[in-house]
Design a protein around this motif. Structure first.
Motif, PDB file in Angstrom:
ATOM      1  N   GLU A 159       0.829  -1.196   0.000  1.00 17.35           N
ATOM      2  CA  GLU A 159       0.000   0.000   0.000  1.00 17.35           C
ATOM      3  C   GLU A 159       0.868   1.252   0.000  1.00 17.35           C
ATOM      4  OE1 GLU A 159      -0.489  -2.558   1.978  1.00 17.35           O
ATOM      5  OE2 GLU A 159      -2.618  -2.976   2.322  1.00 17.35           O
ATOM      6  N   GLY A 160       1.985   1.174   0.754  1.00 14.36           N
ATOM      7  CA  GLY A 160       2.866   2.330   0.862  1.00 14.36           C
ATOM      8  C   GLY A 160       3.574   2.692  -0.426  1.00 14.36           C
ATOM      9  N   LEU A 161       3.695   1.756  -1.351  1.00 16.49           N
ATOM     10  CA  LEU A 161       4.338   2.050  -2.636  1.00 16.49           C
ATOM     11  C   LEU A 161       3.477   2.944  -3.521  1.00 16.49           C
ATOM     12  CD1 LEU A 161       5.833  -1.436  -3.621  1.00 16.49           C
ATOM     13  CD2 LEU A 161       7.083   0.577  -2.806  1.00 16.49           C
ATOM     14  N   ASP A 162       2.192   3.041  -3.195  1.00 15.42           N
ATOM     15  CA  ASP A 162       1.273   3.833  -4.032  1.00 15.42           C
ATOM     16  C   ASP A 162       1.217   5.275  -3.540  1.00 15.42           C
ATOM     17  OD1 ASP A 162      -0.541   4.686  -5.844  1.00 15.42           O
ATOM     18  OD2 ASP A 162      -2.223   3.489  -5.106  1.00 15.42           O
ATOM     19  N   TRP A 163       2.270   6.008  -3.813  1.00 16.24           N
ATOM     20  CA  TRP A 163       2.274   7.454  -3.576  1.00 16.24           C
ATOM     21  C   TRP A 163       2.452   8.147  -4.921  1.00 16.24           C
ATOM     22  CZ3 TRP A 163       6.927   9.573  -5.124  1.00 16.24           C
ATOM     23  CH2 TRP A 163       8.043   8.715  -5.127  1.00 16.24           C
ATOM     24  N   LEU A 206      -1.843   7.069  -1.293  1.00 19.14           N
ATOM     25  CA  LEU A 206      -3.196   6.595  -1.552  1.00 19.14           C
ATOM     26  C   LEU A 206      -3.576   5.446  -0.635  1.00 19.14           C
ATOM     27  CD1 LEU A 206      -5.144   7.728  -3.798  1.00 19.14           C
ATOM     28  CD2 LEU A 206      -2.751   8.411  -3.998  1.00 19.14           C
ATOM     29  N   LEU A 207      -4.864   5.356  -0.326  1.00 19.15           N
ATOM     30  CA  LEU A 207      -5.411   4.233   0.425  1.00 19.15           C
ATOM     31  C   LEU A 207      -6.139   3.298  -0.529  1.00 19.15           C
ATOM     32  CD1 LEU A 207      -6.923   5.954   3.592  1.00 19.15           C
ATOM     33  CD2 LEU A 207      -4.861   4.566   3.468  1.00 19.15           C
ATOM     34  N   PRO A 208      -6.075   1.993  -0.306  1.00 13.39           N
ATOM     35  CA  PRO A 208      -6.798   1.064  -1.182  1.00 13.39           C
ATOM     36  C   PRO A 208      -8.299   1.218  -1.033  1.00 13.39           C
ATOM     37  CG  PRO A 208      -5.885  -0.096   0.708  1.00 13.39           C
ATOM     38  CD  PRO A 208      -5.331   1.294   0.746  1.00 13.39           C
ATOM     39  N   GLY A 209      -9.013   0.982  -2.120  1.00  9.19           N
ATOM     40  CA  GLY A 209     -10.464   1.060  -2.086  1.00  9.19           C
ATOM     41  C   GLY A 209     -11.078  -0.221  -1.534  1.00  9.19           C
TER      42      GLY A 209
END
Length: 483
Positions: free
Chosen positions: A281-285, A315-318
């Motif tokens: 999740e942290g890779l999605d910036w 970003l946070l996952p949906g």
């Protein structure tokens, strides 16, 4: 220097902005002079005013970084930087010189007390003889008085504010008060209307209480950080990215106190700005307004948000979401004495696409020739697509004929105008040296998003029953080392 939190005596910490040429610093050469004592009137104005406040509250000790850390000793600076979590969290309260641009700006201001209070307007009622009284004030009252001031744009102040249990702000017009639960000021002594403090860490405290622990070091690395707690972390990191730092190398140290707080409470492992249990999740910036790098010196691996300057969006996952890469290994090693700043290497397994840039269009769009499977050869049929690149920072060289690699990171469903839209995020990777598409070494330089289902099918995606776009079975996977 001694940890002020270890003595048990109450003390006040100071949060202030350094000037370009501080005139009074603790140095190895001046240590003996300080130990003999120095008249308060010789101190900068802000330090003198802090002594007045300490007397008012009958507190004997104060903590000022310029006078408590050896400024000409890198070793002492690194050691003391790691204690900021304790320094500010154990202070009786922190005084913030919110209106001063340097240590000589002082805390106190001359002002007309009547100008502090909200304007009052009395208007007759249309339905009764009673006159209605209204108070007029700006809805962003807190931001205008506190966050817009010269102090709170400084990166180091961010953790000083959030770690302190209580902060007394001396602004240009009045005194503000903030703790973990409330925010008040002279104009609104009960509460500031329409203000919810981002200093409120109740979610984190609730999690600590539910686990039956107080903030302390413990080992529970197998547990996953709850999404509510991770969301708080994400918001703090996002806000921090808007702050400025005099030294780009301070990116990790100036946030280390907050990282240690989360680490102590959750037991998770901090990995170059990301968390082990929420690593993918942290890779999605994402960076949407890139700025130039403040320094060419290595600060963090390219897959960490700490490697870029300026604002970013984590970003946070949906609710409907799927990771498209598998984490193989992540290796980090401390850079010097600070364990929060590091050199890191990341290995992912995913579906890799090799791309050749053809022609630049406009607004960041490029015509791109993409080869499925990440290779050029008779076995792979290329296709052309228009892609809008969002680069991580300015100055990245992309030009006609350049070879890049695309790595699908995640897929999610989002509601856009009452319609569920599939969205796939791709990382843009720059190859480092020669490498095989099945085992590539590269650095991250940006991202892009594709929502058109037809385009995604070219990349080998197919639609699930719930509408999520996922990679088709039989897709070739590669091992990617990202530095």
């Amino acid at each position: 220097m001694l940890d002020p939190s270890s003595s048990g005596d109450p003390y006040i910490a100071l949060s202030y902005r350094w000037g370009p040429s501080p005139r009074l610093l603790l140095l190895s050469s001046s240590m003996d002079e300080f130990l003999l004592g120095k008249p308060i009137e010789d101190l900068p104005r802000t330090f003198q005013d802090l002594a007045v406040i300490a007397r008012k509250f009958c507190i004997q000790y104060i903590w000022i970084d310029a006078l408590c850390i050896l400024q000409d000793s890198k070793e002492d600076w690194h050691i003391q930087a790691l204690t900021m979590r304790q320094v500010y969290s154990h202070a009786a309260f922190t005084v913030a010189a919110s209106a001063s641009t340097d240590e000589d700006g002082g805390l106190f201001r001359r002002r007309d007390p009547s100008s502090v209070f909200p304007s009052i307007v009395r208007l007759p009622s249309c339905t009764s003889p009673i006159t209605n009284t209204f108070r007029i004030f700006e809805r962003d009252y807190w931001d205008r008085n506190i966050l817009a001031g010269p102090l709170h744009k400084r990166g180091w102040v961010f953790q000083e504010r959030h770690l302190s249990p209580r902060v007394l702000y001396f602004t240009a017009t009045q005194i503000f008060w903030e703790c973990f639960e409330e925010a008040k000021c002279e104009s609104f002594p009960k509460e500031i209307p329409f203000h919810f403090s981002d200093k409120n860490l109740s979610t984190l405290w609730d999690f600590a209480e539910a686990k039956g622990v107080l903030p302390r070091n413990h080992s529970d690395n197998e547990s996953v950080m709850p999404m509510a707690v991770y969301s708080v972390w994400r918001d703090l990191a996002k806000q921090y990215s808007h702050c400025s730092l005099t030294k780009a190398s301070d990116k990790f140290p100036a946030f280390a106190g907050i990282a240690k707080l989360f680490q102590e409470i959750t037991g998770d492992v901090y990995v170059a700005g990301l968390w082990q249990s929420r690593f993918l999740e942290g890779l999605d910036w994402r960076v949407t307004e890139p700025v130039s790098k403040a320094s060419s010196e290595y600060r963090a691996p390219s897959w960490s948000w700490a490697s870029v300057d300026g604002p970013f969006r984590p970003l946070l996952p949906g609710a409907i979401f799927e990771h498209l890469v598998e984490l193989m290994t992540v290796t980090v090693q401390p850079d010097g004495l600070d364990p929060t700043g590091c050199i890191g290497y990341l290995t992912l397994r995913g579906s890799l696409f090799r791309a050749r840039l053809k022609s630049e269009l406009q607004d960041g769009y490029w015509e791109v020739e993409v080869h499925p499977g990440g290779q050029l050869g008779a076995g792979s049929k290329p296709f052309e697509v228009q892609i809008q690149f969002w680069l991580d920072y300015q100055g990245i060289d992309i030009h006609y004929g350049k070879i890049l690699y695309f790595l699908p990171l995640n897929s999610t469903l989002k509601e856009v105008q009452f319609e569920m839209v599939a969205e796939v995020v791709f990382l843009v990777l720059n190859p480092l040296g020669k490498g095989d598409h099945l085992q590539l070494t590269c650095s991250r330089i940006g991202h892009f998003i594709i929502t058109q289902r037809r385009t995604l099918k070219h990349f080998g995606f197919q639609e699930q029953e719930d509408g999520l776009m996922v990679l088709s079975l039989g897709q070739e996977y590669s091992t990617v080392l990202i530095k």
